[in-house]
Design a protein around this motif. Structure first.
Motif, PDB file in Angstrom:
ATOM      1  N   ARG A   1       0.862  -1.188   0.000  1.00  0.00           N
ATOM      2  CA  ARG A   1       0.000   0.000   0.000  1.00  0.00           C
ATOM      3  C   ARG A   1       0.894   1.232   0.000  1.00  0.00           C
ATOM      4  N   ARG A   2       1.204   1.776  -1.178  1.00  0.00           N
ATOM      5  CA  ARG A   2       2.193   2.845  -1.318  1.00  0.00           C
ATOM      6  C   ARG A   2       1.594   4.244  -1.248  1.00  0.00           C
ATOM      7  N   LYS A   3       0.329   4.395  -0.991  1.00  0.00           N
ATOM      8  CA  LYS A   3      -0.289   5.720  -0.917  1.00  0.00           C
ATOM      9  C   LYS A   3      -0.078   6.293   0.488  1.00  0.00           C
ATOM     10  N   LEU A   4       1.103   6.846   0.712  1.00  0.00           N
ATOM     11  CA  LEU A   4       1.451   7.365   2.038  1.00  0.00           C
ATOM     12  C   LEU A   4       0.558   8.534   2.443  1.00  0.00           C
ATOM     13  N   TRP A   5       0.029   9.277   1.500  1.00  0.00           N
ATOM     14  CA  TRP A   5      -0.835  10.409   1.829  1.00  0.00           C
ATOM     15  C   TRP A   5      -2.146   9.939   2.463  1.00  0.00           C
ATOM     16  N   ILE A   6      -2.476   8.665   2.323  1.00  0.00           N
ATOM     17  CA  ILE A   6      -3.655   8.093   2.998  1.00  0.00           C
ATOM     18  C   ILE A   6      -3.236   7.359   4.261  1.00  0.00           C
ATOM     19  N   THR A   7      -2.201   6.538   4.167  1.00  0.00           N
ATOM     20  CA  THR A   7      -1.843   5.666   5.292  1.00  0.00           C
ATOM     21  C   THR A   7      -1.221   6.425   6.468  1.00  0.00           C
ATOM     22  N   ILE A   8      -0.535   7.537   6.213  1.00  0.00           N
ATOM     23  CA  ILE A   8       0.047   8.287   7.333  1.00  0.00           C
ATOM     24  C   ILE A   8      -1.043   8.881   8.220  1.00  0.00           C
ATOM     25  N   PRO A   9      -2.044   9.620   7.672  1.00  0.00           N
ATOM     26  CA  PRO A   9      -3.090  10.132   8.567  1.00  0.00           C
ATOM     27  C   PRO A   9      -3.917   9.029   9.232  1.00  0.00           C
ATOM     28  N   VAL A  10      -4.210   7.950   8.493  1.00  0.00           N
ATOM     29  CA  VAL A  10      -4.971   6.842   9.083  1.00  0.00           C
ATOM     30  C   VAL A  10      -4.183   6.224  10.231  1.00  0.00           C
ATOM     31  N   GLY A  11      -2.877   6.007  10.017  1.00  0.00           N
ATOM     32  CA  GLY A  11      -2.041   5.438  11.069  1.00  0.00           C
ATOM     33  C   GLY A  11      -1.960   6.336  12.290  1.00  0.00           C
ATOM     34  N   ILE A  12      -1.837   7.642  12.075  1.00  0.00           N
ATOM     35  CA  ILE A  12      -1.754   8.575  13.204  1.00  0.00           C
ATOM     36  C   ILE A  12      -3.059   8.580  13.989  1.00  0.00           C
ATOM     37  N   VAL A  13      -4.191   8.556  13.300  1.00  0.00           N
ATOM     38  CA  VAL A  13      -5.489   8.546  13.991  1.00  0.00           C
ATOM     39  C   VAL A  13      -5.668   7.249  14.780  1.00  0.00           C
ATOM     40  N   LEU A  14      -5.323   6.112  14.169  1.00  0.00           N
ATOM     41  CA  LEU A  14      -5.433   4.834  14.896  1.00  0.00           C
ATOM     42  C   LEU A  14      -4.509   4.806  16.112  1.00  0.00           C
ATOM     43  N   CYS A  15      -3.297   5.300  15.958  1.00  0.00           N
ATOM     44  CA  CYS A  15      -2.342   5.301  17.070  1.00  0.00           C
ATOM     45  C   CYS A  15      -2.735   6.303  18.149  1.00  0.00           C
ATOM     46  N   LEU A  16      -3.367   7.399  17.758  1.00  0.00           N
ATOM     47  CA  LEU A  16      -3.880   8.337  18.751  1.00  0.00           C
ATOM     48  C   LEU A  16      -4.990   7.683  19.568  1.00  0.00           C
ATOM     49  N   ALA A  17      -5.840   6.899  18.902  1.00  0.00           N
ATOM     50  CA  ALA A  17      -6.886   6.171  19.629  1.00  0.00           C
ATOM     51  C   ALA A  17      -6.271   5.179  20.612  1.00  0.00           C
ATOM     52  N   VAL A  18      -5.224   4.487  20.189  1.00  0.00           N
ATOM     53  CA  VAL A  18      -4.533   3.560  21.085  1.00  0.00           C
ATOM     54  C   VAL A  18      -3.928   4.318  22.254  1.00  0.00           C
ATOM     55  N   TRP A  19      -3.286   5.459  21.976  1.00  0.00           N
ATOM     56  CA  TRP A  19      -2.683   6.258  23.043  1.00  0.00           C
ATOM     57  C   TRP A  19      -3.745   6.741  24.025  1.00  0.00           C
ATOM     58  N   LEU A  20      -4.888   7.191  23.507  1.00  0.00           N
ATOM     59  CA  LEU A  20      -5.961   7.662  24.393  1.00  0.00           C
ATOM     60  C   LEU A  20      -6.475   6.540  25.292  1.00  0.00           C
ATOM     61  N   ILE A  21      -6.600   5.346  24.748  1.00  0.00           N
ATOM     62  CA  ILE A  21      -7.066   4.204  25.550  1.00  0.00           C
ATOM     63  C   ILE A  21      -6.032   3.856  26.624  1.00  0.00           C
ATOM     64  N   PHE A  22      -4.769   3.736  26.216  1.00  0.00           N
ATOM     65  CA  PHE A  22      -3.748   3.317  27.174  1.00  0.00           C
ATOM     66  C   PHE A  22      -3.429   4.410  28.196  1.00  0.00           C
ATOM     67  N   ALA A  23      -3.285   5.646  27.730  1.00  0.00           N
ATOM     68  CA  ALA A  23      -2.903   6.723  28.645  1.00  0.00           C
ATOM     69  C   ALA A  23      -4.102   7.257  29.409  1.00  0.00           C
ATOM     70  N   GLY A  24      -5.239   7.386  28.751  1.00  0.00           N
ATOM     71  CA  GLY A  24      -6.408   7.974  29.402  1.00  0.00           C
ATOM     72  C   GLY A  24      -7.175   7.006  30.273  1.00  0.00           C
ATOM     73  N   LEU A  25      -7.527   5.856  29.719  1.00  0.00           N
ATOM     74  CA  LEU A  25      -8.363   4.905  30.464  1.00  0.00           C
ATOM     75  C   LEU A  25      -7.552   3.989  31.379  1.00  0.00           C
ATOM     76  N   LEU A  26      -6.454   3.477  30.872  1.00  0.00           N
ATOM     77  CA  LEU A  26      -5.671   2.514  31.651  1.00  0.00           C
ATOM     78  C   LEU A  26      -4.589   3.160  32.505  1.00  0.00           C
ATOM     79  N   GLN A  27      -4.375   4.453  32.338  1.00  0.00           N
ATOM     80  CA  GLN A  27      -3.389   5.211  33.098  1.00  0.00           C
ATOM     81  C   GLN A  27      -1.969   4.667  32.931  1.00  0.00           C
ATOM     82  N   LEU A  28      -1.650   4.201  31.723  1.00  0.00           N
ATOM     83  CA  LEU A  28      -0.300   3.745  31.419  1.00  0.00           C
ATOM     84  C   LEU A  28       0.474   4.881  30.782  1.00  0.00           C
TER      85      LEU A  28
END
Length: 164
Positions: free
Chosen positions: A125-152
């Motif tokens: 999947r070489r369309k970095l202009w799509i995968t970079i924002p999608v990856g950042i949004v998914l990783c932000l969701a992971v960060w919010l779950i781990f840092a916000g809810l789980l207090q890690l």
């Protein structure tokens, strides 16, 4: 004796060098774990089972795998491997290096989002202009779950500071 059988007998006598390298790596890793867990056992002498028990078991298993791999390498029991395609591996390794370099500076979401995009590029999947924002949004969701809810504690960057 035909040319094919001579070639096969000559190659069948040589050990598989890649498998031997894996066996040496596994043996070295086992030795490192033995050394490190021997330091742990000195810390707790009051019980037979302590913090060094599981690392010792893992080290013994790795040593057994190293011996098994070396024997299989000398017997030439490994199937023929396919040729390695370097560009996908380079995309993924590049993403890992970029993540390690940017983790403290850019934070978890951006650094890991870039790793996501580079790994997607490695898988075709070489369309970095799509995968970079999608990856950042998914990783932000992971960060919010781990840092916000789980207090890690995960590294926070400018994007994460917008939320906390």
């Amino acid at each position: 004796m035909s040319e094919l059988s001579r070639t096969q007998s000559a190659t069948s006598r040589r050990p598989d060098r890649a498998a031997l390298a894996v066996a040496v790596f596994l043996g070295g890793l086992a030795g490192l774990i033995f050394w490190d867990s021997s330091r742990l056992s000195a810390m707790a002498n009051y019980s037979k089972i302590g913090p060094a028990t599981v690392p010792f078991v893992i080290a013994w298993c790795l040593l057994g795998l190293a011996i098994w791999t070396a024997v299989a390498a000398f017997r030439s029991e490994f199937p023929a491997r396919e040729r390695q395609d370097i560009p996908p591996v380079a995309w993924i390794v590049g993403g890992l290096v970029l993540q390690m370099l940017l983790l403290r500076i850019a934070g978890f979401s951006i650094a890991t989002g870039l790793l996501f995009a580079f790994t997607a590029a490695g898988f075709g999947r070489r369309k970095l202009w799509i995968t970079i924002p999608v990856g950042i949004v998914l990783c932000l969701a992971v960060w919010l779950i781990f840092a916000g809810l789980l207090q890690l504690s995960l590294p926070a960057g400018p994007l994460e500071h917008l939320f906390f």
